[in-house]
Design an enzyme around this catalytic site. Structure first.
Site, PDB file in Angstrom:
ATOM      1  N   ALA A 263       0.951  -1.204   0.022  1.00 55.67           N
ATOM      2  CA  ALA A 263       0.034   0.060   0.036  1.00 55.67           C
ATOM      3  C   ALA A 263       0.909   1.316  -0.076  1.00 55.67           C
ATOM      4  CB  ALA A 263      -0.931   0.068   1.065  1.00 55.67           C
ATOM      5  N   ALA A 264       1.479   1.407  -1.251  1.00 57.72           N
ATOM      6  CA  ALA A 264       2.596   2.265  -1.412  1.00 57.72           C
ATOM      7  C   ALA A 264       2.404   3.886  -1.480  1.00 57.72           C
ATOM      8  CB  ALA A 264       3.558   1.812  -2.381  1.00 57.72           C
ATOM      9  N   ALA A 265       1.331   4.189  -1.930  1.00 54.20           N
ATOM     10  CA  ALA A 265       1.465   5.808  -2.551  1.00 54.20           C
ATOM     11  C   ALA A 265       1.269   6.551  -1.026  1.00 54.20           C
ATOM     12  CB  ALA A 265       0.071   5.866  -3.165  1.00 54.20           C
ATOM     13  N   PRO A 266       1.636   7.701  -1.046  1.00 49.26           N
ATOM     14  CA  PRO A 266       2.715   8.378  -2.164  1.00 49.26           C
ATOM     15  C   PRO A 266       3.840   7.983  -2.391  1.00 49.26           C
ATOM     16  CG  PRO A 266       2.270  10.049  -0.353  1.00 49.26           C
ATOM     17  CD  PRO A 266       1.558   8.638   0.089  1.00 49.26           C
ATOM     18  N   GLY A 268       6.331   7.507   0.385  1.00 49.90           N
ATOM     19  CA  GLY A 268       7.206   7.855   1.418  1.00 49.90           C
ATOM     20  C   GLY A 268       8.006   6.990   1.845  1.00 49.90           C
ATOM     21  N   LYS A 269       7.492   5.326   2.073  1.00 47.43           N
ATOM     22  CA  LYS A 269       8.221   4.629   2.591  1.00 47.43           C
ATOM     23  C   LYS A 269       8.991   3.711   1.466  1.00 47.43           C
ATOM     24  CE  LYS A 269       5.452   4.532   6.565  1.00 47.43           C
ATOM     25  NZ  LYS A 269       4.286   5.641   5.852  1.00 47.43           N
ATOM     26  N   ASP A 287      -0.555   0.089  -5.322  1.00 47.09           N
ATOM     27  CA  ASP A 287      -1.695   0.946  -4.719  1.00 47.09           C
ATOM     28  C   ASP A 287      -3.008   0.672  -5.350  1.00 47.09           C
ATOM     29  OD1 ASP A 287      -1.398   3.161  -2.467  1.00 47.09           O
ATOM     30  OD2 ASP A 287      -3.244   3.737  -3.646  1.00 47.09           O
ATOM     31  N   ASP A 315      -5.123  -4.006  -6.084  1.00 44.96           N
ATOM     32  CA  ASP A 315      -5.859  -4.061  -4.835  1.00 44.96           C
ATOM     33  C   ASP A 315      -4.918  -5.194  -3.918  1.00 44.96           C
ATOM     34  OD1 ASP A 315      -7.080  -5.007  -2.561  1.00 44.96           O
ATOM     35  OD2 ASP A 315      -8.966  -4.729  -3.396  1.00 44.96           O
ATOM     36  N   CYS A 386      -0.562   4.592  11.031  1.00 48.73           N
ATOM     37  CA  CYS A 386      -0.580   5.754  11.627  1.00 48.73           C
ATOM     38  C   CYS A 386      -1.738   6.017  12.516  1.00 48.73           C
ATOM     39  CB  CYS A 386      -0.148   6.947  10.539  1.00 48.73           C
ATOM     40  SG  CYS A 386      -1.508   7.122   9.655  1.00 48.73           S
TER      41      CYS A 386
HETATM   42  C1  SAM Z   1      -1.102   4.922   4.712  1.00 52.26           C
HETATM   43  S1  SAM Z   1      -1.319   4.946   2.985  1.00 52.26           S
HETATM   44  C2  SAM Z   1       0.308   4.459   2.433  1.00 52.26           C
HETATM   45  C3  SAM Z   1       1.521   5.632   2.604  1.00 52.26           C
HETATM   46  C4  SAM Z   1       2.783   5.223   2.090  1.00 52.26           C
HETATM   47  N1  SAM Z   1       3.137   3.702   2.559  1.00 52.26           N
HETATM   48  C5  SAM Z   1       3.844   6.337   2.428  1.00 52.26           C
HETATM   49  O1  SAM Z   1       4.562   5.902   3.181  1.00 52.26           O
HETATM   50  O2  SAM Z   1       3.902   7.133   1.531  1.00 52.26           O
HETATM   51  C6  SAM Z   1      -2.382   3.757   2.614  1.00 52.26           C
HETATM   52  C7  SAM Z   1      -2.539   3.582   0.844  1.00 52.26           C
HETATM   53  O3  SAM Z   1      -2.962   2.253   0.921  1.00 52.26           O
HETATM   54  C8  SAM Z   1      -3.765   2.426  -0.385  1.00 52.26           C
HETATM   55  N2  SAM Z   1      -5.035   1.407  -0.254  1.00 52.26           N
HETATM   56  C9  SAM Z   1      -6.162   1.640   0.197  1.00 52.26           C
HETATM   57  N3  SAM Z   1      -6.748   0.227   0.055  1.00 52.26           N
HETATM   58  C10 SAM Z   1      -5.908  -0.445  -0.511  1.00 52.26           C
HETATM   59  C11 SAM Z   1      -5.945  -1.876  -1.114  1.00 52.26           C
HETATM   60  N4  SAM Z   1      -6.963  -2.594  -0.896  1.00 52.26           N
HETATM   61  N5  SAM Z   1      -4.912  -2.434  -1.787  1.00 52.26           N
HETATM   62  C12 SAM Z   1      -3.611  -1.450  -2.154  1.00 52.26           C
HETATM   63  N6  SAM Z   1      -3.611  -0.302  -1.678  1.00 52.26           N
HETATM   64  C13 SAM Z   1      -4.633   0.074  -0.890  1.00 52.26           C
HETATM   65  C14 SAM Z   1      -4.213   3.993  -0.211  1.00 52.26           C
HETATM   66  O4  SAM Z   1      -4.749   4.606  -1.540  1.00 52.26           O
HETATM   67  C15 SAM Z   1      -2.975   4.648   0.415  1.00 52.26           C
HETATM   68  O5  SAM Z   1      -2.468   5.346  -0.644  1.00 52.26           O
END
Ligand code: SAM
Length: 453
Positions: A263-266, A268-269, A287, A315, A386
């Protein structure tokens, strides 16, 4: 919102317009960034606008309580309410602005956004407040209700935190929940050393203090780092100190060759992983949202780490059916309620409910459950959120371990060895521990399958 279409670079006008939009559902950080981009504001005006917007959102319930006796049952436009809250905020929290200046400026904003009548109404309310003063919150007899108005937090959230952490720890946590968030950065070690970034920022008149929470991290003051040359040159990125901990705990040794960021966007990690591993490592970054995948790509480009990252819209619950590959490390930085970010996204407290938390916990378990099928023997999953609510943290891990006896919880390790004497393997960082965002990190290791022993 006022019917009048007003274009103004007055930060107080912009604050009221921004607050009205946020009250209507816009996100505070996105809305503020957009307004700052669209207007030519000095650094001082940007600071005032940001302070007013966050201050009003953070203390909204307190201001509702204070304003109620002066407004009574009269129906007033939403923007007028935001204007009165921002006047009260300045009176109670910004000591540098004298009361007569707050009154004059607020009445001026009322006339710009409304009409003479609105100006008169706002004048009358503010003068009444000036004469009678604001009622004392200590008059509220019921302790949880008093804490709710004092800290501007819904009762359900306070009750949940007390049931999970006890009253004393919750009160200590809530004491700092409305403090201004710090601006912290991570050095992009692929392009620069810590010292080079310190020097580059000093040359642009920023002040840096080394983080005690994470490696290659600094707390920066003296302006918006995102406008700095060092940021544009990709020498650093903005990231909360505690948000750096999940990647630190991934144990990215030389043996690790394949990594999934589920679950990578945007990004950061993802970009933090990229700068922590060697050239021959590939990171698959997923994402669910296509538009967010672009954010990972642009962050990776700015930080010059695109070579190691493959992005894909997917997903994460479909990983076992869509991706055959197994990974040495999987990061599940799960979508969550975000209650650890109350300082940065203060409106979360009014928008999210206990039902949202329960639904998210379900999604988090499903993601973890699915990706676990793609971990190599002895490989690891780092699960992070978080949020500070157990439903999305410890409870998800407990449920996962009950179903997956082929995984075990191992101690979450960080570079600065945070909370070394804690009794649990998982790491909880609360906002009052180090004045960072709240975070949760759990490290799960897949046991060696018996076929391979
Ligand atoms: C907490 S944020 C991730 C922040 C990211 N790891 C960073 O450090 O920048 C969670 C992310 O999960 C994505 N998300 C939500 N449901 C998801 C799913 N079923 N599969 C993959 N990504 C998903 C969201 O769009 C969101 O970008």
């Amino acid at each position: 919102m006022s019917d009048k279409r007003v274009y103004s670079d007055n930060p107080r006008v912009l604050a009221v317009q921004t607050l009205a939009k946020i009250k209507n559902g816009a996100y505070s950080n996105l809305q503020l960034n957009q307004v700052i981009k669209q207007h030519q504001l000095s650094e001082a005006d940007k600071r005032l606008l940001t302070t007013l917007v966050y201050g009003v959102i953070q203390h909204r319930m307190t201001f509702e309580y204070w304003l109620a006796p002066f407004v009574g049952d009269k129906k007033i436009d939403a923007w007028v309410r935001e204007l009165l809250y921002s006047a009260i905020f300045q009176m109670k929290f910004l000591d540098k602005i004298p009361e007569h200046a707050i009154f004059n400026e607020s009445i001026e904003v009322a006339k710009i956004l409304g009409h003479v009548g609105t100006g008169k109404y706002v004048t009358a309310i503010l003068h009444n407040i000036g004469r009678q003063g604001l009622r004392n919150i200590s008059e509220i007899k019921e302790p949880i209700q008093r804490l709710s108005i004092e800290r501007s937090l819904p009762i359900w959230l306070i009750e949940t935190l007390i049931s999970q952490n006890g009253e004393e720890a919750t009160r200590a946590m809530l004491e700092t929940i409305n403090d201004a968030p710090k601006q912290s950065i991570r050095v992009n070690t692929t392009l620069a050393s810590d010292e080079e970034v310190e020097q580059a920022l000093a040359a642009e008149k920023f002040t840096t203090v080394k983080s005690r929470v994470a490696a290659h991290a600094y707390i920066v003051s003296g302006g918006h780092v995102a406008s700095s040359k060092a940021f544009h040159d990709g020498l650093l990125t903005l990231q909360d100190e505690s948000a750096m901990l999940p990647v630190e705990s991934m144990r990215l040794t030389e043996n690790v060759k394949t990594i999934l960021d589920a679950a990578a966007a945007p990004g950061g990690k993802t970009t933090q992983i990229a700068q922590s591993v060697g050239e021959n490592v590939t990171i698959t970054a997923l994402d669910i949202h296509e538009h967010k995948i672009k954010l990972i790509q642009s962050n990776a480009e700015r930080l010059h780490v695109t070579e190691k990252i493959r992005t894909r819209v997917l997903d994460a619950r479909k990983v076992p059916t869509e991706i055959e590959q197994k990974f040495d490390r999987i990061l599940v930085d799960a979508p969550c309620s975000g209650f650890g970010l109350l300082r940065r996204k203060p409106e979360i407290r009014y928008d999210k409910t206990l039902t949202d938390v329960e639904n998210l916990a379900h999604l988090q378990f499903e993601i973890l459950d699915s990706v676990s099928q793609n971990v190599t023997d002895n490989g690891m999953i780092v699960y992070s959120t978080c949020t500070i609510l157990r439903q999305e943290n410890d409870d998800v891990i407990t449920k996962f371990l009950l179903k997956h006896s082929d995984f075990e919880l191992v101690p979450t390790q960080t570079s600065k060895n945070l909370k070394p004497n804690r009794s649990e393997d998982v790491l909880h960082v609360y906002p009052n521990d180090y004045q960072t965002d709240g975070f949760f990190v759990a490290t799960l290791q897949k046991k060696m399958s018996t076929d391979n022993v």
